[in-house]
Design a protein around this motif. Sequence first.
Motif, PDB file in Angstrom:
ATOM      1  N   GLN B 205      -9.550   0.838   8.155  1.00  7.25           N
ATOM      2  CA  GLN B 205      -8.771   2.174   8.179  1.00  7.25           C
ATOM      3  C   GLN B 205      -7.605   2.334   7.033  1.00  7.25           C
ATOM      4  O   GLN B 205      -7.800   3.246   6.477  1.00  7.25           O
ATOM      5  CB  GLN B 205      -8.230   2.463   9.490  1.00  7.25           C
ATOM      6  CG  GLN B 205      -9.097   2.970  10.625  1.00  7.25           C
ATOM      7  CD  GLN B 205      -8.609   3.046  12.062  1.00  7.25           C
ATOM      8  OE1 GLN B 205      -7.354   2.615  12.154  1.00  7.25           O
ATOM      9  NE2 GLN B 205      -9.304   3.375  12.837  1.00  7.25           N
ATOM     10  N   SER B 206      -7.012   1.358   6.971  1.00  2.86           N
ATOM     11  CA  SER B 206      -5.820   1.215   5.898  1.00  2.86           C
ATOM     12  C   SER B 206      -6.354   1.353   4.528  1.00  2.86           C
ATOM     13  O   SER B 206      -5.764   2.138   3.946  1.00  2.86           O
ATOM     14  CB  SER B 206      -4.827   0.293   6.118  1.00  2.86           C
ATOM     15  OG  SER B 206      -3.940   0.157   5.254  1.00  2.86           O
ATOM     16  N   ALA B 207      -7.403   0.592   4.364  1.00  4.73           N
ATOM     17  CA  ALA B 207      -7.641   0.341   2.789  1.00  4.73           C
ATOM     18  C   ALA B 207      -8.478   1.631   2.432  1.00  4.73           C
ATOM     19  O   ALA B 207      -8.401   2.019   1.424  1.00  4.73           O
ATOM     20  CB  ALA B 207      -8.562  -0.714   2.680  1.00  4.73           C
ATOM     21  N   GLN B 208      -9.480   2.128   3.187  1.00  6.85           N
ATOM     22  CA  GLN B 208     -10.208   3.466   3.130  1.00  6.85           C
ATOM     23  C   GLN B 208      -9.129   4.603   2.589  1.00  6.85           C
ATOM     24  O   GLN B 208      -9.340   5.306   1.726  1.00  6.85           O
ATOM     25  CB  GLN B 208     -10.882   3.905   4.418  1.00  6.85           C
ATOM     26  CG  GLN B 208     -12.241   2.890   4.727  1.00  6.85           C
ATOM     27  CD  GLN B 208     -13.381   3.112   3.793  1.00  6.85           C
ATOM     28  OE1 GLN B 208     -13.358   3.780   2.939  1.00  6.85           O
ATOM     29  NE2 GLN B 208     -14.416   2.498   4.559  1.00  6.85           N
ATOM     30  N   ALA B 209      -7.977   4.480   3.391  1.00  2.00           N
ATOM     31  CA  ALA B 209      -7.149   5.618   3.164  1.00  2.00           C
ATOM     32  C   ALA B 209      -6.146   5.416   1.921  1.00  2.00           C
ATOM     33  O   ALA B 209      -5.761   6.454   0.958  1.00  2.00           O
ATOM     34  CB  ALA B 209      -6.132   5.974   4.481  1.00  2.00           C
ATOM     35  N   LEU B 210      -5.857   4.215   2.047  1.00  2.86           N
ATOM     36  CA  LEU B 210      -4.578   3.772   0.904  1.00  2.86           C
ATOM     37  C   LEU B 210      -5.263   3.640  -0.535  1.00  2.86           C
ATOM     38  O   LEU B 210      -4.481   4.049  -1.491  1.00  2.86           O
ATOM     39  CB  LEU B 210      -3.781   2.701   1.492  1.00  2.86           C
ATOM     40  CG  LEU B 210      -2.576   2.271   0.635  1.00  2.86           C
ATOM     41  CD1 LEU B 210      -1.527   3.348   0.941  1.00  2.86           C
ATOM     42  CD2 LEU B 210      -2.212   0.647   0.870  1.00  2.86           C
ATOM     43  N   LEU B 211      -6.028   2.942  -0.739  1.00  3.86           N
ATOM     44  CA  LEU B 211      -6.631   2.524  -2.146  1.00  3.86           C
ATOM     45  C   LEU B 211      -6.839   3.590  -2.904  1.00  3.86           C
ATOM     46  O   LEU B 211      -6.491   3.581  -4.074  1.00  3.86           O
ATOM     47  CB  LEU B 211      -7.790   1.323  -1.809  1.00  3.86           C
ATOM     48  CG  LEU B 211      -7.422  -0.017  -1.221  1.00  3.86           C
ATOM     49  CD1 LEU B 211      -8.453  -1.057  -1.418  1.00  3.86           C
ATOM     50  CD2 LEU B 211      -5.907  -0.530  -1.838  1.00  3.86           C
ATOM     51  N   PRO B 212      -7.819   4.542  -2.247  1.00  4.46           N
ATOM     52  CA  PRO B 212      -8.082   5.738  -3.324  1.00  4.46           C
ATOM     53  C   PRO B 212      -6.836   6.265  -3.925  1.00  4.46           C
ATOM     54  O   PRO B 212      -6.656   6.748  -4.756  1.00  4.46           O
ATOM     55  CB  PRO B 212      -8.931   6.756  -2.511  1.00  4.46           C
ATOM     56  CG  PRO B 212      -9.468   5.719  -1.261  1.00  4.46           C
ATOM     57  CD  PRO B 212      -8.513   4.755  -1.036  1.00  4.46           C
ATOM     58  N   GLN B 213      -5.750   6.326  -2.828  1.00  7.77           N
ATOM     59  CA  GLN B 213      -4.438   6.878  -3.100  1.00  7.77           C
ATOM     60  C   GLN B 213      -3.620   6.193  -4.214  1.00  7.77           C
ATOM     61  O   GLN B 213      -3.128   6.591  -5.235  1.00  7.77           O
ATOM     62  CB  GLN B 213      -3.559   7.356  -2.056  1.00  7.77           C
ATOM     63  CG  GLN B 213      -3.803   8.583  -1.445  1.00  7.77           C
ATOM     64  CD  GLN B 213      -2.509   8.745  -0.435  1.00  7.77           C
ATOM     65  OE1 GLN B 213      -1.334   8.630  -0.550  1.00  7.77           O
ATOM     66  NE2 GLN B 213      -2.998   9.564   0.835  1.00  7.77           N
ATOM     67  N   LEU B 214      -3.724   4.851  -4.093  1.00  6.23           N
ATOM     68  CA  LEU B 214      -2.877   3.998  -4.687  1.00  6.23           C
ATOM     69  C   LEU B 214      -3.363   3.630  -6.180  1.00  6.23           C
ATOM     70  O   LEU B 214      -2.552   3.649  -7.118  1.00  6.23           O
ATOM     71  CB  LEU B 214      -2.810   2.543  -3.939  1.00  6.23           C
ATOM     72  CG  LEU B 214      -2.400   1.434  -4.689  1.00  6.23           C
ATOM     73  CD1 LEU B 214      -0.804   1.648  -4.620  1.00  6.23           C
ATOM     74  CD2 LEU B 214      -2.572   0.020  -3.944  1.00  6.23           C
ATOM     75  N   LEU B 215      -4.769   3.614  -6.400  1.00  5.82           N
ATOM     76  CA  LEU B 215      -5.293   2.811  -7.562  1.00  5.82           C
ATOM     77  C   LEU B 215      -4.720   3.803  -8.761  1.00  5.82           C
ATOM     78  O   LEU B 215      -4.458   3.284  -9.890  1.00  5.82           O
ATOM     79  CB  LEU B 215      -6.770   2.826  -7.330  1.00  5.82           C
ATOM     80  CG  LEU B 215      -7.109   1.738  -6.461  1.00  5.82           C
ATOM     81  CD1 LEU B 215      -8.703   1.204  -6.919  1.00  5.82           C
ATOM     82  CD2 LEU B 215      -6.107   0.273  -6.690  1.00  5.82           C
ATOM     83  N   PRO B 216      -4.818   5.030  -8.822  1.00 10.61           N
ATOM     84  CA  PRO B 216      -4.285   5.989  -9.667  1.00 10.61           C
ATOM     85  C   PRO B 216      -2.911   5.611 -10.109  1.00 10.61           C
ATOM     86  O   PRO B 216      -2.610   6.036 -11.324  1.00 10.61           O
ATOM     87  CB  PRO B 216      -4.429   7.285  -9.375  1.00 10.61           C
ATOM     88  CG  PRO B 216      -5.394   7.175  -8.318  1.00 10.61           C
ATOM     89  CD  PRO B 216      -5.091   5.990  -7.463  1.00 10.61           C
TER      90      PRO B 216
END
Lengths: 217, 228
Positions: B205-216
């Motif tokens: 849950q956390s990775a699905q939501a956070l990583l797309p936001q974080l990587l840019p």
Amino acid sequence: MTRKTDTQITWKTFSEGLWANNPVFVMLLGMCPTLAVTNSAINALAMGLATTFVLLASGLLVSLLARYIPKQVRIATYIVIIATFVTMIDYIIQAISLDLYNALGAFIQLIVVNCIILGRAEAYASKHRPAKAVLNALGMGAGFTLALLCLGLVREILGSGSVFGVDLFGPAFQPWVIMTLPPGGFLVLGAWLLLFDWFRLRRQQKETVTGGQSDVA
Amino acid sequence: MNEAQQAMQPPRASSTLMMIVLNGIAMLAGFLVVMTSQLTAPRIAENQRIAIEQAVSKVIPGATRHREFHLGKDGLRSEPGADTTTIYAGYDDQDHLLGVAARAAAQGYADMIYLLYGYDPTCQCIRGIKVLKFAETPGLGDKITHDAAFQSNFDALDARLAPDGQGLAHAIAKVKHGTKQHDWEIDAISGATISSTAVGKALNQSAQALLPQLLPHLQELRATEKRP
């Protein structure tokens, strides 16, 4: 008993809580923390010391203020005094160790409703001079801590194979998990109560046989 | 009640006296509590900082210091907002970004399991987890905190993004004990299935939501490397 004739401090003032009227093994008070946080020796010791601090501080303050508190509001006043010291020890434990604070969980706040403390404030501290109230509270606290340690040590040795976190038996030891779970608390408490009662009865019997006077009412 | 005891009873107190006593006690109580709170506040803050520091250095191997950021829809901020997620960027001695740690949570067997995990942008994988708070059964569910085989799931748990950048390429999931085949699977602990599932669910849950936001914004985290 009036406060004026109440100056004599004897060994019994202190030892009452330790043995003859041990809050856990004899009076069966404060069972909630006794069963809940004794799953390890360090938790038991911390809970015992925290309760002792609250007993001591609230006993002193209640004894000092008792003559100024109207009878009708005394229980409310005692609860506020006890809650104050519980909040203080809550902050102090957080400052000492967060791990310990997390392990003790809600039970620190629940010292407020521990009947030993309100019982002592109402039955002893409010009727005795500060020095005597403090000494008695110290004895009760020591008795409570001792009882919690008795439970905590047994449960930690059987349930995790360690004492104060120090491993005793090595990796081959298969822990008796139920001892650290709630049922273990009841089992160990039952065993200790059995032991205490057996001792008490044996002493009573001996005194009857030798014709000595029994000190147990 | 005998006469002597009756004589001892205080005369009925007036309402004024009761109010004075209760107010006085309440003020004394307030003073004591505030004093303790003020005196212990620095120590408690320091303890919390040490706890986070230890957790971050565990989930980002090699990190010697960390900085706190708050990730929102409009990017990285230094102050927390209503819709932001707190992340901890871990750096080594040379100020190279080693990874990013974030919190995750899911319902376990007894209560919520809260954990911190470290994401390594170089291998696009999760490098470690640390359980922060849990109430799982001792001897069974609590193995998630110290079982060596379970912890080794997180030596390099695949967390690559899907090509469209909207989620993970492969959802992180726990599999039955002994059936792990892919890098994005978590081998469950036998006897602690519910706790293992919760860890997998929390991470997914956390990775699905956070990583797309974080990587840019990774470049911004690297850009702060040289700042003091």
